[in-house]
Design a protein around this motif. Sequence first.
Motif, PDB file in Angstrom:
ATOM      1  N   LEU A  30     -22.841  31.826 -23.195  1.00 33.72           N
ATOM      2  CA  LEU A  30     -22.336  30.830 -24.138  1.00 33.72           C
ATOM      3  C   LEU A  30     -21.273  29.968 -23.468  1.00 33.72           C
ATOM      4  O   LEU A  30     -20.318  30.493 -22.881  1.00 33.72           O
ATOM      5  N   PRO A  31     -21.418  28.645 -23.544  1.00 35.02           N
ATOM      6  CA  PRO A  31     -20.433  27.756 -22.912  1.00 35.02           C
ATOM      7  C   PRO A  31     -19.141  27.693 -23.720  1.00 35.02           C
ATOM      8  O   PRO A  31     -19.166  27.513 -24.937  1.00 35.02           O
ATOM      9  N   VAL A  32     -18.009  27.846 -23.051  1.00 32.99           N
ATOM     10  CA  VAL A  32     -16.708  27.809 -23.715  1.00 32.99           C
ATOM     11  C   VAL A  32     -15.855  26.709 -23.087  1.00 32.99           C
ATOM     12  O   VAL A  32     -16.117  26.243 -21.976  1.00 32.99           O
ATOM     13  N   VAL A  33     -14.825  26.290 -23.812  1.00 35.03           N
ATOM     14  CA  VAL A  33     -13.931  25.242 -23.308  1.00 35.03           C
ATOM     15  C   VAL A  33     -13.118  25.779 -22.131  1.00 35.03           C
ATOM     16  O   VAL A  33     -12.869  26.986 -22.014  1.00 35.03           O
ATOM     17  N   ARG A  34     -12.670  24.867 -21.269  1.00 33.66           N
ATOM     18  CA  ARG A  34     -11.759  25.252 -20.187  1.00 33.66           C
ATOM     19  C   ARG A  34     -10.383  25.544 -20.782  1.00 33.66           C
ATOM     20  O   ARG A  34      -9.932  24.829 -21.686  1.00 33.66           O
ATOM     21  N   GLU A  35      -9.728  26.593 -20.270  1.00 39.26           N
ATOM     22  CA  GLU A  35      -8.433  26.950 -20.833  1.00 39.26           C
ATOM     23  C   GLU A  35      -7.628  27.804 -19.859  1.00 39.26           C
ATOM     24  O   GLU A  35      -8.175  28.375 -18.896  1.00 39.26           O
ATOM     25  N   HIS A  36      -6.325  27.888 -20.116  1.00 31.97           N
ATOM     26  CA  HIS A  36      -5.415  28.705 -19.317  1.00 31.97           C
ATOM     27  C   HIS A  36      -4.533  29.511 -20.251  1.00 31.97           C
ATOM     28  O   HIS A  36      -4.103  29.018 -21.301  1.00 31.97           O
ATOM     29  N   VAL A  37      -4.252  30.764 -19.873  1.00 36.37           N
ATOM     30  CA  VAL A  37      -3.297  31.590 -20.605  1.00 36.37           C
ATOM     31  C   VAL A  37      -1.912  31.372 -20.005  1.00 36.37           C
ATOM     32  O   VAL A  37      -1.734  31.468 -18.785  1.00 36.37           O
ATOM     33  N   VAL A  38      -0.942  31.079 -20.872  1.00 31.31           N
ATOM     34  CA  VAL A  38       0.430  30.820 -20.408  1.00 31.31           C
ATOM     35  C   VAL A  38       1.407  31.641 -21.243  1.00 31.31           C
ATOM     36  O   VAL A  38       1.085  32.098 -22.337  1.00 31.31           O
ATOM     37  N   ALA A  39       2.618  31.789 -20.688  1.00 29.52           N
ATOM     38  CA  ALA A  39       3.647  32.550 -21.395  1.00 29.52           C
ATOM     39  C   ALA A  39       4.914  31.751 -21.638  1.00 29.52           C
ATOM     40  O   ALA A  39       5.773  32.183 -22.414  1.00 29.52           O
ATOM     41  N   SER A  40       5.029  30.597 -20.992  1.00 27.23           N
ATOM     42  CA  SER A  40       6.266  29.829 -21.103  1.00 27.23           C
ATOM     43  C   SER A  40       5.972  28.342 -21.195  1.00 27.23           C
ATOM     44  O   SER A  40       4.843  27.891 -20.937  1.00 27.23           O
ATOM     45  N   ALA A  41       7.018  27.584 -21.531  1.00 27.45           N
ATOM     46  CA  ALA A  41       6.880  26.132 -21.626  1.00 27.45           C
ATOM     47  C   ALA A  41       6.523  25.522 -20.282  1.00 27.45           C
ATOM     48  O   ALA A  41       5.696  24.597 -20.193  1.00 27.45           O
ATOM     49  N   ASP A  42       7.116  26.040 -19.211  1.00 27.34           N
ATOM     50  CA  ASP A  42       6.819  25.496 -17.884  1.00 27.34           C
ATOM     51  C   ASP A  42       5.369  25.737 -17.500  1.00 27.34           C
ATOM     52  O   ASP A  42       4.693  24.852 -16.956  1.00 27.34           O
ATOM     53  N   GLU A  43       4.868  26.955 -17.796  1.00 30.40           N
ATOM     54  CA  GLU A  43       3.458  27.254 -17.496  1.00 30.40           C
ATOM     55  C   GLU A  43       2.529  26.390 -18.334  1.00 30.40           C
ATOM     56  O   GLU A  43       1.462  25.967 -17.869  1.00 30.40           O
ATOM     57  N   ALA A  44       2.928  26.113 -19.570  1.00 31.03           N
ATOM     58  CA  ALA A  44       2.109  25.269 -20.443  1.00 31.03           C
ATOM     59  C   ALA A  44       2.030  23.853 -19.895  1.00 31.03           C
ATOM     60  O   ALA A  44       0.965  23.221 -19.902  1.00 31.03           O
ATOM     61  N   ARG A  45       3.163  23.333 -19.401  1.00 28.40           N
ATOM     62  CA  ARG A  45       3.148  21.975 -18.836  1.00 28.40           C
ATOM     63  C   ARG A  45       2.250  21.916 -17.601  1.00 28.40           C
ATOM     64  O   ARG A  45       1.506  20.946 -17.409  1.00 28.40           O
ATOM     65  N   GLN A  46       2.306  22.959 -16.767  1.00 36.89           N
ATOM     66  CA  GLN A  46       1.471  22.982 -15.573  1.00 36.89           C
ATOM     67  C   GLN A  46      -0.016  23.048 -15.946  1.00 36.89           C
ATOM     68  O   GLN A  46      -0.857  22.357 -15.371  1.00 36.89           O
ATOM     69  N   ALA A  47      -0.340  23.868 -16.960  1.00 35.66           N
ATOM     70  CA  ALA A  47      -1.738  23.989 -17.395  1.00 35.66           C
ATOM     71  C   ALA A  47      -2.244  22.671 -17.957  1.00 35.66           C
ATOM     72  O   ALA A  47      -3.377  22.259 -17.685  1.00 35.66           O
ATOM     73  N   ALA A  48      -1.433  22.000 -18.766  1.00 33.52           N
ATOM     74  CA  ALA A  48      -1.843  20.724 -19.347  1.00 33.52           C
ATOM     75  C   ALA A  48      -2.070  19.688 -18.262  1.00 33.52           C
ATOM     76  O   ALA A  48      -3.005  18.879 -18.329  1.00 33.52           O
ATOM     77  N   LEU A 104      -2.465  29.829 -25.384  1.00 38.82           N
ATOM     78  CA  LEU A 104      -3.619  29.228 -24.727  1.00 38.82           C
ATOM     79  C   LEU A 104      -3.423  27.722 -24.650  1.00 38.82           C
ATOM     80  O   LEU A 104      -3.082  27.090 -25.655  1.00 38.82           O
ATOM     81  N   VAL A 105      -3.657  27.164 -23.490  1.00 38.82           N
ATOM     82  CA  VAL A 105      -3.739  25.708 -23.332  1.00 38.82           C
ATOM     83  C   VAL A 105      -5.182  25.403 -22.989  1.00 38.82           C
ATOM     84  O   VAL A 105      -5.699  25.874 -21.963  1.00 38.82           O
ATOM     85  N   GLN A 106      -5.861  24.665 -23.862  1.00 38.14           N
ATOM     86  CA  GLN A 106      -7.282  24.410 -23.638  1.00 38.14           C
ATOM     87  C   GLN A 106      -7.598  22.930 -23.741  1.00 38.14           C
ATOM     88  O   GLN A 106      -6.870  22.166 -24.389  1.00 38.14           O
ATOM     89  N   GLU A 107      -8.660  22.563 -23.056  1.00 33.13           N
ATOM     90  CA  GLU A 107      -9.082  21.166 -23.103  1.00 33.13           C
ATOM     91  C   GLU A 107      -9.409  20.769 -24.535  1.00 33.13           C
ATOM     92  O   GLU A 107      -9.871  21.576 -25.337  1.00 33.13           O
ATOM     93  N   MET A 108      -9.168  19.524 -24.875  1.00 35.92           N
ATOM     94  CA  MET A 108      -9.495  19.008 -26.206  1.00 35.92           C
ATOM     95  C   MET A 108     -10.875  18.362 -26.144  1.00 35.92           C
ATOM     96  O   MET A 108     -11.127  17.480 -25.330  1.00 35.92           O
ATOM     97  N   VAL A 109     -11.770  18.864 -26.979  1.00 30.69           N
ATOM     98  CA  VAL A 109     -13.142  18.359 -26.976  1.00 30.69           C
ATOM     99  C   VAL A 109     -13.145  16.907 -27.451  1.00 30.69           C
ATOM    100  O   VAL A 109     -12.529  16.581 -28.472  1.00 30.69           O
ATOM    101  N   PRO A 110     -13.815  16.002 -26.733  1.00 33.56           N
ATOM    102  CA  PRO A 110     -13.814  14.589 -27.126  1.00 33.56           C
ATOM    103  C   PRO A 110     -14.499  14.372 -28.458  1.00 33.56           C
ATOM    104  O   PRO A 110     -15.337  15.176 -28.883  1.00 33.56           O
TER     105      PRO A 110
END
Length: 576
Positions: A370-388, A445-451
């Motif tokens: 099953l195809p899933v969206v691209r995403e990253h697991v983060v724990a902090s604001a800095d990690e979230a900014r890097q993932a985005a 979770l920081v994940q891509e936003m589906v268009p």
Amino acid sequence: MRILGPNTIGLVNVSDGVPLSASGALAAGSFIKGPVGVVSQSGGILGALLSRASAQGIGLSKLVATSNEADLEMSEFIDYLSDDPHTSVIALYIESVRDSDRFRRAALKARAAGKSIVALKIGRSAAGARAAASHTGAMAGSDRVYDAYFRDLGIIRAQSFGDLVDIPAALATQPPLTGRRIAILTSTGGAGTLVADSLGLCGFDSPAPEKSTIDHLLQAMPGGNAALDTNPVDVTLAGLQPDILKGCIKALLDSPSYDGLTVVVGSSSVGNPELVSNAIREAGSATAAKPVLAYVSPHAPEAAARLTRQGVPAFNTPEAVASAFSALWTAGEPLVRMQPANRSPVDVPADWQGSLDEHRAKSLFSRFGLPVVREHVVASADEARQAASTLGGKVVLKMLSSAVTHKSDVGGVAVGLDADTIGEQLKKMRATVKLRAGIDPDGFLVQEMVPPGGLELILGYSRDPLGAVLLIGIGGVTAELMKDSVLRLLPPGCAMTRDDAVSALRELRSWPLLDGYRGRPKLDVEALATAIVDFSVMVAQLGDRLIEAEINPIFVLPKGSGVKAADAVAILGAGS
């Protein structure tokens, strides 16, 4: 020695005149011999059915009240009636199916033997379900699941108590309906219109006859003043003449425009029902097999019963006619055939147990294709900014927790973020979730936003006493509000085919949105069908270990762009 009951009024072999009952209601001599076998989990209801069948001229073969089913249960009597040469239709009054696999095998055996099953399953309302459970001591599956279960087995579900008597009368003597175009022959315009209206509400069509049929009708009653170019075909009082009635019936049965026929018996002919039965029998002998039903317009139960006894199922309401045609249509439909899930086993770690968090649930689904969206697991604001920044464009931020299923309800979802805004949003989300849910998220979770341009669907699995249930429908946060979904039951070890998946999607009210409604681009139905098959393979392979699973939403993108699972729920039992 096998036991019937306890708490039963017994059984009657009407075919051979053998009553096994202490109840006078089951005196074998009071019933008409015929091809309908009846099995009921209520003795009182069995008596009520029998009195109605006798009054309506319906012939019976075997009658059984299984009641509490300490030993013998309904499935075993279905199995027996499948082999009974005196039974062609099986009518069931069901409070609960105790063993769904055994019932499935018995129902499929009856189907293979060419015998139709009509079932009235009580418990459609919450109050009815409680009463059914307390009466039989068995748990009842949800009513929608029973609908899917019966459909997969080719069982015709009676919608009312009256249907459980009326529908077997039609199935016992008439061939299946192969199309949905019905001719109506009447001598009273109002009654014909009532029938046409009832048929229309059930999805049938009553088209006007084409020229060749009109010519044959004119030959049947030359010089008549009847309305022969419309449907209902109104022959007025001329229809009392046997040759004219026979000729009109033959013209309509021979017509390529119609798949079935309703003959309205009006006040002028109700005193001589043999006029109708003889005309139908003689006209139909040389024609292709098409079902013929009669509607007796005035209140004349004796006339209706006489017609039924003579092989012409007759009904006292136009709604009953429509129900009978619906049953004849269902009887002719092929069964849905699931395929064995013959794929290489997928390894799922044994320590994946309980309610998985969203990221791990998506990992489970992706293992089955099953195809899933691209995403990253983060724990902090800095990690979230890097993932985005890595994902690029707009992103979605979600709380990560196995304890909260509906994250948006507690402020655990934010959309339309980017690397500049996600850090502050993460801090706000942590505080909001703590306030509303009383927990600290395990992470984020920081994940891509589906268009835009796609459609949100839901794909889910749950266990039911009747088996593994797949749900397909309109998804997103309004899934429960929209209530646009279909169910499929998976036999053990079986998965859906691509054709099954597309057929299920076409049953949705929202199917046009997938198929290019009003100039919208068509969506990737093929990719969605593949995802549904993959999901069903997962259900089949994991078996009892999979307790619950859901993708909501799965985004269906424009044709050629595929689908993407944007959220996931999975609950697993212990692995081997």
